[in-house]
Structure formats: structure tokens, C-alpha cells
Design an enzyme around this catalytic site. Sequence first.
Site, PDB file in Angstrom:
ATOM      1  N   GLN A 184       0.919  -1.091   0.098  1.00  0.00           N
ATOM      2  CA  GLN A 184      -0.023  -0.101   0.036  1.00  0.00           C
ATOM      3  C   GLN A 184       0.949   1.113   0.034  1.00  0.00           C
ATOM      4  O   GLN A 184       2.072   1.163   0.377  1.00  0.00           O
ATOM      5  CB  GLN A 184      -1.016  -0.062   1.230  1.00  0.00           C
ATOM      6  CG  GLN A 184      -2.129  -0.825   1.201  1.00  0.00           C
ATOM      7  CD  GLN A 184      -2.973  -1.004   2.150  1.00  0.00           C
ATOM      8  OE1 GLN A 184      -2.681  -0.689   3.472  1.00  0.00           O
ATOM      9  NE2 GLN A 184      -4.303  -1.565   2.120  1.00  0.00           N
ATOM     10  N   ASN A 208      -3.974  -4.945  -4.254  1.00  0.00           N
ATOM     11  CA  ASN A 208      -4.239  -4.432  -2.994  1.00  0.00           C
ATOM     12  C   ASN A 208      -4.931  -3.275  -3.051  1.00  0.00           C
ATOM     13  O   ASN A 208      -4.979  -2.377  -3.667  1.00  0.00           O
ATOM     14  CB  ASN A 208      -3.168  -4.329  -2.024  1.00  0.00           C
ATOM     15  CG  ASN A 208      -3.096  -4.429  -0.851  1.00  0.00           C
ATOM     16  OD1 ASN A 208      -4.333  -4.785  -0.399  1.00  0.00           O
ATOM     17  ND2 ASN A 208      -2.382  -4.091   0.062  1.00  0.00           N
ATOM     18  N   THR A 215       1.264  -3.241   7.655  1.00  0.00           N
ATOM     19  CA  THR A 215       1.995  -4.549   7.284  1.00  0.00           C
ATOM     20  C   THR A 215       0.598  -5.341   6.365  1.00  0.00           C
ATOM     21  O   THR A 215      -0.158  -6.157   6.848  1.00  0.00           O
ATOM     22  CB  THR A 215       2.035  -5.317   8.649  1.00  0.00           C
ATOM     23  OG1 THR A 215       3.007  -4.529   9.414  1.00  0.00           O
ATOM     24  CG2 THR A 215       2.403  -6.839   8.560  1.00  0.00           C
ATOM     25  N   HIS A 216       0.400  -4.545   5.250  1.00  0.00           N
ATOM     26  CA  HIS A 216      -0.343  -5.076   4.144  1.00  0.00           C
ATOM     27  C   HIS A 216       0.124  -5.672   3.129  1.00  0.00           C
ATOM     28  O   HIS A 216      -0.247  -4.817   1.990  1.00  0.00           O
ATOM     29  CB  HIS A 216      -1.401  -3.589   4.004  1.00  0.00           C
ATOM     30  CG  HIS A 216      -2.140  -3.441   5.361  1.00  0.00           C
ATOM     31  ND1 HIS A 216      -2.628  -2.104   5.303  1.00  0.00           N
ATOM     32  CD2 HIS A 216      -2.220  -3.773   6.484  1.00  0.00           C
ATOM     33  CE1 HIS A 216      -3.239  -2.015   6.770  1.00  0.00           C
ATOM     34  NE2 HIS A 216      -2.902  -2.873   7.277  1.00  0.00           N
ATOM     35  N   ASN A 217       1.005  -6.316   3.072  1.00  0.00           N
ATOM     36  CA  ASN A 217       1.616  -7.174   1.864  1.00  0.00           C
ATOM     37  C   ASN A 217       0.574  -7.988   1.424  1.00  0.00           C
ATOM     38  O   ASN A 217      -0.230  -8.798   1.944  1.00  0.00           O
ATOM     39  CB  ASN A 217       2.701  -7.814   2.351  1.00  0.00           C
ATOM     40  CG  ASN A 217       3.788  -7.032   3.322  1.00  0.00           C
ATOM     41  OD1 ASN A 217       3.525  -6.967   4.178  1.00  0.00           O
ATOM     42  ND2 ASN A 217       4.826  -6.333   2.754  1.00  0.00           N
TER      43      ASN A 217
END
Lengths: 591, 246
Positions: free
Chosen positions: A348, A557, A517-519
Site C-alpha cells: 500500500q 491490494n 503490514t498489508h503485503n
Amino acid sequence: MTTKLPEVDVVVVGVGWTGSILARELTKAGLRVVGLERGPRRTPGEDFTVPSIRDDLKYAVRQELFQDTQMETMSLRHARSETALPVRRLGAFLPGTGLGGAGAHWNGVTWRLLPTDHKLRTHLSERYGAQAIPDDMTITDYPVSYDELEPYYDRFEKLCGVSGKAGNLRGKIIDGGNVFEGPRQAEYPNPPLEQSVAGATFETAVKSLGYHPFPAPSSNASRVYTNPEGLTMGACIYCGHCERFGCESNAKASPGVSILPALLSDDKFELRCNAYVKDLVHDKTARKVKSVRYVDTRSGEDYEQPASLVILGAYVFTNNLLLLYSGIGEPYDPVTGKGSVGKNYCYQVGAAGVTVFFEDKEVNPFMASGAHGIMIDDFNGDNFDHGGLGFFGGAWIQAGPTNGRPILSRPVPAGTPRWGRDWKRATAKWYNHAFNIGGSCCNYAHRENYLDLDPTYRDALGRPLIRMTYNFKENDYRVAEYVTAVLGRIGRAMNPTLINTPAYRRGNFSAIPYQSTHNTGGTILGTDPKESVVNRYLQAWDADNLFIVGASVFPQNQSYNPTGTVGALAYWAADAITKQYMKSPGPLVHA
Amino acid sequence: MAGDTIPRRGFLVGVGLAGTAAAAGVAASSPASAEVPAPNQSSATEGAAAPGNREPEPLLALNEAEHAFIVAAVDTIIPADDLSPSGSECGVATFIDRQLASAWGGGAKMYRSGPFLRGKPEQGYQLALTPREFFLAGIAATNDWTRKTYGKDFDRLPASERIAALTALEEGKADLGHVSARQFFNALLTITMEGFFADPIYGGNRNMASWKMLGFPGLPATYANVIDQYRDKPYTAAPQSIADFS
């Protein structure tokens, strides 16, 4: 020497949110399940207790609950022409380890995707023309519609006791909720959390601009709540020690609070911690995974655990690695565009946050919860017309402090020195009188952003590190520029004493400052085995007894925090296994 | 060091004593007395942190010269004033010494396999050194530079030159040879802030001086019963630390 163990029905790799949900649903269906967790066993009531859990240095700064990069890390380069170097210390993102995984130390923001996010390429093509989507933007539709996933979103929200306010109840638009969301079958399980002055000030400002504020959907329970597993959460006490910490009042939904007590008391489930999975044994001809090989890090002994069914429920990087180590699926090649493992890795993009300072407001930022604040969704997804804008996507925008912990959170006006007398004056003066307006922008897949095996660097088990070839692309910069301008507009509408002028977001992705922590991605959902790794039921195309569950299946994403969608997809996959696969093991989709 | 014969340990004992008397004592014993600053003077009236006759801190990671450097650095970064005592009076030098001796200082949770290549800044820290090794290298390199530039080790400089020296490091204008001045300064600034603002159990933030300065209440039992009542109102509870709950 490897000890071969007796076969079990199911092995779950990783006991965080997805591993816990799958293990729970499959044991309920009568299967014997072994859970392999690389990290230690942690129990909220024993390990997350006051006062020790409020240790800011230990948990937030020295990263007590996160993946140990001494064992395993990732390497990073911005383009194929560069040499990737290892991320020696975690910074940008913080994958978890240990029982509960990152679900122990998340903040609790719990979203659903927009209905249009579920059919992103089709939607954008229909509205703007297929030629409007750049060739190198490799976005796809989810092969699961919003309507299909809705009951599973609902189920995960009830598991977590999400606090919030519906904006679309079975098609009826409700002012004060998120009016852009898809129709939900039920109101949130709990009412919204108490708001701070930051949230209230933001709410007034965005209303004056004609936007649509609503309370953050929060897996921090606003009241005592018993979930469908019969497990009781406490009410949030607004202690301001949420992200990076475990919750001592059991108010933050987590595997340890919301599901593991039920799972661990079921004798069909066996938990093995300190079990570091090395690879899967894949029978290419039979198109089955035969077993999972792991090392017990307490003894150094190697084990092979055969199973009829294998669930990969680790974090994004490990899910990808285990396929690459095991020769399952074809690694993605950005030159030819062929192959699928590692494809569409996304992250993101943080817009430049705007900080507003008010001499006459008492913010009390320490009275906070992880998913706390007022948000707008007016500039997210395709909720606004992108005609002529030159980009797609957007961001949710929010104000409301998550903490006032002073090691990392000390807002000062732009131009303040970083140390010395004037730094101290400004820090003391503004600590209780400032807050941030932030937004996390979507990151649409790009042909050149992908994961593969590093040719040089190895982990503690001697295996190659995962290599991220990743950078922000033109679409990302334009989204961030647009959103940053919106943040500035909102900030100025609050009439603050001072405002930190947003800096326009350009420049390379950096591994150093925390972003999210949005992998996502690398083992993506799809309808074509050549273009994706799993089918609509999260079943691997190359092994019908392997299901891969987690954000690694996201085709791209969105701006939303992923856990709500991750949880919904976990229940969706569990249902497909128990209602379809168990009756007739084999591919659930014939491509 | 550098022909300087004054034993630092004596100097440190002096620093450990609060107030002008201690500063005067240092001055009297030092041939460089005219230039030795009295960074603790203002705390004499404040007196919040340093009880009068504390024993010298035992050191775990730093030698005496390195400790003197850290004391001087943290007192420059966090000078004493009416808002708080100085960094060292708040225990920040003690904190740093203990952190460098800790598992973190030894490189715990840090990937340390080679090859070690010079990367782009966005790839993050790429040195083979543990934090402890990096700090010791940075201290030595900075003292080499201040000796060249000012004729003295950093801790022997008057306050104005300490500020100038740290500013040169921060701006990357000091040539520290093999050590990046900016990188060292940023590490020094970060660990100083950690020590000043962390819970006192780690040796810094003595008497919760920084929390009192901010109005941060530390570890609440709960805010559930006050968040509504104190919305947009000052909340002035005396802070509590981990030790207060233990």
C-alpha cells in the site's frame, strides 16, 4: 535424518488468523488437524498481562512479537536491473510469528472490499473503457463476488465482535455509516467505540466539505461480547497499547482470544509450536501434496508429516516461499509475463499524513484504541469519478489517534529542530494538542512488481530468502498526490492553529519507516491456471489437496486493511472444503 | 585519550552529583576548567532527577571515555531546563549503555549474513556491525573528528561547540572517515529519544521526567471510565510506570 510421522487428515501451516479458522472449521467437520507454528506458544492471559505488556520499548520498538529476521527475512530491490539486499531489520512492515501470528498484534481495523473491488478490471473497463487501464497494470477481478462473500464477511465480523455502524443494511443506505459499502445482511455486532476530540473535529470538517464520515470498523470491542464460538471478549479500555502489542483486556479480537481457546480444547486438533516448515512434498503427477517437512527448532530434529489435506495459512512471504521451495506452480517471469507464483505482489502507498495543531484543544492521544477514529470513504476505490484523473483507485481517510506512546509519537510543527532546547519546547507544547489525518492508498498490481527467490542471500535453514522486486509506480504516485491534496483540504477546514503542509509523495519504496503490514499477492486467485495460483475456492491449481489462505491470494491490494477480507476468504474456503471437497476430493473448478 | 590525563571516572562522579556545587567541583579539578560546561546547573533548582549522592553507574558495554561521550551527547540533545533535567540526569546514558549490552545491542532480530554491500538508502541498514559495534565505531570516529576540528574529545568541548559538532554530524558535514556521520547521528538521536521516553525500567526516563514534561500518564489501569468525561479537557493524572504496577 527425517522422522516420518503417521499420516493425519489435515496439516495447517501457520497458526494465525487463517490457520486457526481453517483448523477450527475442519475439526468441527470431524477431521484430525495438526497445526504447525514456527514461533513460540503464546497465551493472552499469561503473556499479555499488565504491567509488562505496556512496555513500549520491548513491544513497539524492539519488536518482541514480530518475525525474527535473524532466522528469515526478505531482500529488496526496486527494479530487475538492481541487486536485492536483505532487509536486515524490519521497518516498513511487521509480519508476526508465534501462536496467533500477526493477529496478536494487529490494530483491528476490519473492512470489507467494495463490490466494485471484487470485479475491478471488469468494472473499470465498463466505466472508463478497457483501453483506460494501462498495459502494465495487471489488475484482475476476484473470481468471488461481493454477494457471494457477504455471508463470510458477516461471519468473520461476528467472530471478531466488530464495533461499527452499518451504512448499507440490505440495500438501505444509512447516514452515519459508510454509505459506499456493499449491502450487509446485519448491523455490526457491536456499536462504535467512544470517539476522541480528533475524530469529532474531523467529523465536523468533512461534513462541512460534503463528505460522509463514519466510525472506524473496529475489532476492538466497544462492550463485553460473546462471539459465536462462545468466547467472550472484554470491553476496550482505550489503553493506547494496541498495535504491536497483545491486548490484556481481551478486547481486541485475535486468534488467541476469539478462536484458539475453542480449538485448543478440541482433541481433534494438535498444536505443534517451534515447528519451522521447510517445504511441502509435491507429487506432480498425482497433483497432490503428500506431506509437510519441518524442523523442530527446540531439538533440531527433522520431521515429515503426511496429510490428506494441506492448508497454507502463513504470512504472504512464507506462502510464496513454500510454493517456490516445493516446486508447486510456475514461478512468475516478468519478462514473458508467464508463470504465476510471485505475480502481482502488492503493498500500500502511504499518502503524506497531515498533522494539525490546535492551541485550544486537548487531544489526550493516549486514550485510544488501535482501530479508533472517524473515517471517510469518499475518495476510495471507484467511489469518485476517475474520468480524466489519470489514475485509478484511492484511499480511506481517517483521523483519531491510535496511541500517545511518546517513543514513536511526538508531533511537532514542521521546521522544529530534532533535538536541543527548541525541540524540547515544541515537543512539550504540542504533545497533547495535535493529531494526524492519514490515508493509506491502494496499490494496483504492476507487471514489474513480484516475488521470487533471492540468488544470493539465505535464511537460517539455508534456503534462499524471498526477493521483493518492488517499487511504487506512476499510478501510485498519482493516487498519493490526489489523496494528499484531499488531506490538506480537510486539515485546513478544521481551522487549526498550525498545519504541517503535506509533502507530495514521490520517491522509492523504502524498507525503513513503518507504513503498513498489508503485503499481498504472489499466490493470487483467478479463473485461469496460467494466470493465477489458486481457484475461486483458494484451492491450488497444481495440487487439489492444497488450499492457500491469506492475503497472498489477493489479485491486487485495495486501500483497505486486509484482515476482514482475509477472514472472510478463510471461512469461504473452509466452507468449500467441508461442503464440497470432503464429499468428493478433487479439483473444485475445472479450468 | 589524546594526551588528556584527566581521569573520566572522577569527572563522571562529579556529573552524578546534582547542582552547581558538583559543576564547580569538576571545574576545580580540571585544567580545562574554563571550558568545561556546567550542563547540570539549571537542574539544581529543578532537582527532579538526580538525588544528591548517587554512586557512579556500573558500565556494561561502554568504557569510561565512551560513556563520557554519551553523557555529553545526550546532555546536548536533551539539555536541562525548566521542562526536564538533562538527558544523563534522566538516566539516558545508563539506558544506552544497557541497551548496547542487551541482546538488541548484540544484533538480536537482525539479519547478519553477507555479502555486505553498499545499498540504496531505502534498502536500510546494510553493515555487518551490531548496534554495539556501530556505536563504538561512531564514538571513536566522532572523537577523532572533534580532536582534528576542535582539538579535544567531544565530551571536553564547551556546550556551544558540542552543539556545533552534533549539527555537523546531523547535516553530514563532519567527515568521520569510514563511519557515516549522518547515520551515526541518527542512531544516536534515536537511542537517546528511546532512553528519554521509554519506561524507567530500562534505566532512562528517571522519575518519569519526560512523561511529566509531556503530560503522558504512562500506564493507565483503564481509560474506559474517563475517555468521555475528558474529551477535549486536560487529563492530569500523575504518571505510572511498570514498576508502579509491579
